[in-house]
Design an enzyme around this catalytic site. Structure first.
Site, PDB file in Angstrom:
ATOM      1  N   CYS A 103      31.885   1.350  23.738  1.00 28.04           N
ATOM      2  CA  CYS A 103      31.762   1.534  25.173  1.00 28.04           C
ATOM      3  C   CYS A 103      30.645   0.659  25.752  1.00 28.04           C
ATOM      4  O   CYS A 103      30.778  -0.558  25.797  1.00 28.04           O
ATOM      5  CB  CYS A 103      31.562   3.015  25.491  1.00 28.04           C
ATOM      6  SG  CYS A 103      31.940   3.446  27.200  1.00 28.04           S
TER       7      CYS A 103
ATOM      8  N   HIS B 286      36.092   6.288  22.459  1.00 27.71           N
ATOM      9  CA  HIS B 286      35.179   7.260  21.850  1.00 27.71           C
ATOM     10  C   HIS B 286      35.989   8.235  21.001  1.00 27.71           C
ATOM     11  O   HIS B 286      37.182   8.422  21.203  1.00 27.71           O
ATOM     12  CB  HIS B 286      34.438   8.056  22.923  1.00 27.71           C
ATOM     13  CG  HIS B 286      33.404   7.308  23.672  1.00 27.71           C
ATOM     14  ND1 HIS B 286      32.230   6.880  23.090  1.00 27.71           N
ATOM     15  CD2 HIS B 286      33.367   6.903  24.973  1.00 27.71           C
ATOM     16  CE1 HIS B 286      31.500   6.254  24.001  1.00 27.71           C
ATOM     17  NE2 HIS B 286      32.162   6.257  25.152  1.00 27.71           N
TER      18      HIS B 286
END
Length: 481
Positions: free
Chosen positions: A331, A428
């Site tokens: 991310c 994630h």
């Protein structure tokens, strides 16, 4: 309409989150439909609900303990720190505002009605709602406008149990002192106390336990020994990420950024017997025997990129790459790997643009539309299915995106360097997926354990048994109204 009970703490990190998770599992085992609730949480470790909203990771774990899907009503207000003095306010799972700490007090009264509405919806659906406070009600300087502890308990008429941490010392002062500073109306809601995290023989505290009962007039509802399987459960705080002590195995080093987010990505790796996980703290150099560097997610990409450089980690990473090492960016960490990060609207801080680490030929521009969704993907390298989630600002593109990390339906995610040693992804939670994790570790010649999900479920069952053995669970549930 269901009933509710609230656990408040004598301070932060007394174990409220874990106690609520254990009570949810214990109540479920008694045949009750149960849901967790936390009026206000502060954490950059967010979970994504099936509806595409954000809640605290602890509430997602508590929902798992209760055997239900997470929902934004379980944590209507989530504060995600962006700086030392400001945070993003998530309301009902969506970004509501960014505010300085000094200005948040004026915002709280407007949020209370939303908090109570979420709570009432849960009560209408479940037999029992177990509520977790935040910090401590003894912070009486914050009592005016409070929505996290006694302010909520009074507004929703919820009885309270006080939890204290004996491991940190001074537990008698914690409990008796809390009683001393609360006003009569708030004291009227407290029905008893629990002593948590005892190490050794609990009978050694018998005299202290009786003294607290005499001084407060509250019944003690249990002395809970230290729960030895706590490390198997996802960490609520970045400093609670528990790498197991090992001297051999695949050496994975994660940079502990100042605004590190969604760090539960690391929990499955920390449990792998063939992995040695190191959380690299400020001022520490990257170990020379590092196999893989992970740059984790962050609530402030440009701010944490500056923090990374302040530690000299950019130089360490460059040397690691020259030695043939691997780097994985998750991310915000993925965004840092590129050539540039631009934030023209100041969504994560000051407007402007910064040069990235230059390890991937990509560029990122922050956009106000936030991607928050549970995600099913296909890993391009192994063909393995991945169940994870996305939670990010920004759009990333560049030549290295032609070598994606994964396919999400018709679109591609992430990027790889030409030699495959530098990898970035917006996904994630991918290491919780046993199939993907096994394939990823096999690529480095590391062995794998059977199932992370099964390990968490087993720990939740053990936690419920632990509380049932050492606390008066039936009486705790009986105080609910």
């Amino acid at each position: 309409m269901g009933r509710a009970i609230m656990l408040q703490g004598t301070g932060s990190d007394v174990g409220k989150s874990m106690l609520v998770a254990g009570l949810c599992r214990a109540a479920q085992a008694k045949g009750l439909s149960v849901a967790p609730f936390k009026p206000q949480n502060m954490s950059n470790n967010a979970a994504v609900t099936p509806q595409g909203g954000e809640i605290g990771r602890a509430q997602a774990l508590q929902a798992q303990a209760a055997g239900i899907d997470p929902h934004t009503d379980m944590n209507p207000v989530l504060l995600k720190p962006e700086t030392d003095t400001g945070a993003q306010v998530i309301l009902h799972g969506k970004r509501f505002a960014s505010t300085a700490a000094a200005d948040y007090a004026a915002l709280k009264p407007k949020l209370l009605s939303h908090v109570v509405s979420s709570f009432e919806r849960l009560k209408s659906k479940y037999d029992l709602v177990i509520v977790e406070g935040a910090g401590s009600p003894a912070e009486v300087n914050l009592r005016a406008g409070d929505i996290a502890n006694m302010g909520f308990a009074q507004a929703a008429d919820v009885p309270v149990l006080l939890c204290a941490d004996i491991n940190r010392g001074g537990v008698i002062a914690q409990i008796v002192g809390t009683r001393a500073v609360l006003d009569a109306q708030d004291l009227g809601l407290i029905k008893g106390f629990i002593v948590n995290k005892f190490r050794g023989d609990p009978s050694l505290f018998d005299n202290g336990y009786r003294y607290v009962e005499e001084m407060t007039g509250w019944p003690g509802l249990g002395v809970i020994p230290w729960f030895e399987h706590a490390w198997k459960l996802p960490a609520e705080d970045a400093y609670d990420v528990r790498p197991r002590t090992r001297t051999t195995g695949l050496h994975v080093v994660c940079l502990q950024l100042s605004r590190m987010a969604n760090f539960d990505d690391l929990d499955p790796l920390s449990q792998e017997p063939s992995v040695r996980l190191t959380m690299l703290k400020a001022g520490q150099a990257l170990p020379g025997d590092t196999d893989i560097v992970i740059i984790p997610g962050t609530k402030s990409t440009r701010g944490d990129l500056a923090y990374l450089r302040e530690q000299g980690w950019d130089i360490d990473i460059a040397a690691h790459v020259r030695r043939g090492g691997h780097v994985l960016g998750l991310c915000g960490g993925y965004q840092m790997l590129g050539k540039s990060i631009a934030d023209p609207d100041g969504l994560e801080g000051a407007t402007g643009s910064d040069s990235g680490l230059g390890l991937l030929d990509i560029d990122t521009v922050m956009h106000p539309i936030k991607q928050v969704t549970q995600t099913d993907a296909i890993h391009c390298g192994s063909g393995q299915e991945i169940s994870g989630y996305e939670i990010h600002l920004g759009h990333t593109e560049g030549p290295d995106c032609a070598r994606p990390f994964s396919r999400i339906g018709a679109r591609h995610d992430g990027a790889l360097s030409s030699d495959g040693r530098i990898v970035g992804t917006y996904l994630h939670g991918m290491f919780r997926d046993d199939g993907f994790r096994h394939a990823w570790l096999a690529g480095f010649g590391a062995e794998q354990q059977a199932s992370y999900t099964a390990s968490v479920e087993e720990a939740l069952d053990q936690l419920a048994d632990h509380l049932t053995q050492h606390a008066r669970v039936d009486e705790i549930i009986g105080f609910a109204r």
